[in-house]
Design an enzyme around this catalytic site. Sequence first.
Site, PDB file in Angstrom:
ATOM      1  CD  GLU A 110     -25.138   3.541   7.961  1.00 44.34           C
ATOM      2  OE1 GLU A 110     -24.872   3.214   9.135  1.00 44.34           O
ATOM      3  OE2 GLU A 110     -24.266   3.751   7.101  1.00 44.34           O
TER       4      GLU A 110
ATOM      5  CB  SER B 200      19.143   1.206 -15.916  1.00 43.43           C
ATOM      6  OG  SER B 200      19.247   0.226 -16.933  1.00 43.43           O
TER       7      SER B 200
END
Length: 685
Positions: A97, A368
């Site tokens: 950081e 299907s």
Amino acid sequence: MDLNNKDEQVAARSLSRWSKLRRRIGWMTLFTLLSLSAAGFLLLRYAPLPAGASMQATQILDANGETIASLQGGVNRPIAKLADISPWLVKATLAVEDRRFYEHAGVDWRGLARAAWVDIRHMSKEQGASTLTQQLARNLYLSHERTWTRKLKEAWYAARLEQSYSKDEILELYLNQIYYGHGAYGAEAAARLYFNKSAKDLTIAESALLAGIPKGPRYYSPHLNPAGSRSRQRTVLQAMRDTNRLTEAQANRAASIVVNVRSLPEEDQRAAPYFADYVKKIAIERLGIDERLMNEGGLTIRTTLDLRMQRIAEDAVKKGLQGGNEELQTALIAVDPRNGYIKAMVGGRNYRNNQFNRVFAKTRQPGSSFKPIVYATALERHAVTPASRFRSEPTLFYFDHDRQIYRPGNYNGHYFHGDIAMRQAIAASDNIYAVHTIMQTGPEAVIEMARKVGITSTLNAVPSLALGTFPVSPFEMAFAFSVFANEGRRTEPSAITRIQDRSGRVLYESHPKEEQVITPALAYVTTNLLESVFERGGTARRISKMLHRPVAGKTGTTDSDAWFVGYTPELATAVWVGYDRGRAITSSEAHRAAPIFARFTEGSLGDASPQAFRMPDGVAQAYIDPATGLLSSPICPGRGVMEVFLEGTEPTLSCAPLGDEPRAKPDSPPPVRHWWKKLRRMWGS
């Protein structure tokens, strides 16, 4: 000569006046700068910092105002002294950081200049370059909006923090303030949430994992994104190695360790948890709501969900999976086709064990259940009609200029070994008829139709497309079928209707878009054909007794997936059942999706009066001879059956006795076409 001396004297006097003016401006400028510097120093040194922002729970509400989730109703933030936090977490945090934390005075001007240069070159505000102190200032006093005004304020507050606190005090404040995801603020809360231990006991590997989360809690949470979390952990370890906070051997050893992350606690279980996560994702990623504001800004988020329907959906899923393999998974999504509102969402059988939302998984073949899109395309293009007949038997199909062969088969090897029409093919889910249809229509046209109704997944223009061989998500299937339910209109999916801040100011309000993508007549004919799935001989006949209203839908089964997608005029629902790893499903597992759909649909709409699908203009009805697909007449050997058509596509010839030529359609249309249409319209209204 005298004239020249006079000019020289005038010039000298002008130069003298200009010199005096420059000196005066210089002294004034210096005085102003010194005054501003002194004022800035005094402000920086003695001006009080604003009070830190107070946190308030964000409420996610359903369509009726019931609470779905309360984000950060009580903030999980136990305070820990810096001495009680693992030095490995401190080192990991600084490495990833703010490497120059102990060198700068709150703002890393070198990093800020580099970020500004990148932003200017790319005409954006994407570069961060915020120091750890700036991040603390932003979390305490500011929003997360990407503006230079906020950046300047952030720099000011960071400098003021550096004047007011020592470096170790700032580091301690930061490690107790930063958000680590899942409601955990600060190192102590995060250590207990993820590892069930104190922050002072964290190992190198655990510290690297935690230090990587604040950059993006949604993306680097080991619960929501294990792979991303692991990748980020390796990035942190490399940063620690690059800054000499770890030796190469220590970094490699930590990278090889598999960190055991604790399961989320029971209190993370909430109403509609998969939907709540989806709402957060939409608000942050699509609507631009800042994540910190989302979690602690006291927002009120009104959604489309109906908690009553949600509970019915969860109960239907639970009953539908009873007695089966514990690894069998499911997904259910229900939408109101009239406005695109999501009414219920179940992303899996157990949120606590697995937060992956299968409603959006584009990894499952619909089988299907994709066929209605194929048939709608063929009907629209007049490639086939409901009376068109194809032979149901093992068939070879040639495509790609006859260079390739496709050999489809029917489920369980069942064929009619005779000519069948579209309604019978849909009811029985005959694959041969579907492939004949796409060969007549063209797979490119089917893909075009799929895009119109909202399918965005990758589809290839090959004959097997007719049998749903390309993966799509339940989310896509539900909204595609909602087009048929909504008379051909596609509505934009909607989960959030309004977002208000803590003072009641509206930050967002939805206005779903609607578009007519197919004709109402085509939607109706497709729907009417899909109703036959629930009739005798249909693949959903087993659940027909569970439903007490007009319903249309389609089953879908592959080796590893079971689907049921169906709808009424007011609710479209997709249900998927299968295994996450694509393992084959058994015959009994393949029949679990349809009952889940039936229980949910009837339970959700049980108190509502049954609504028929309205027949619009542009639909023709005619009695058809089932043996020939021609218009029925008194001389036909069999009984005629009523069939629906797009107007102008109904047969023009009537059947004839065996050996005779079909007879031309009489000039006047059959009377039944008018009185039946009128009756259906009256019933539908």
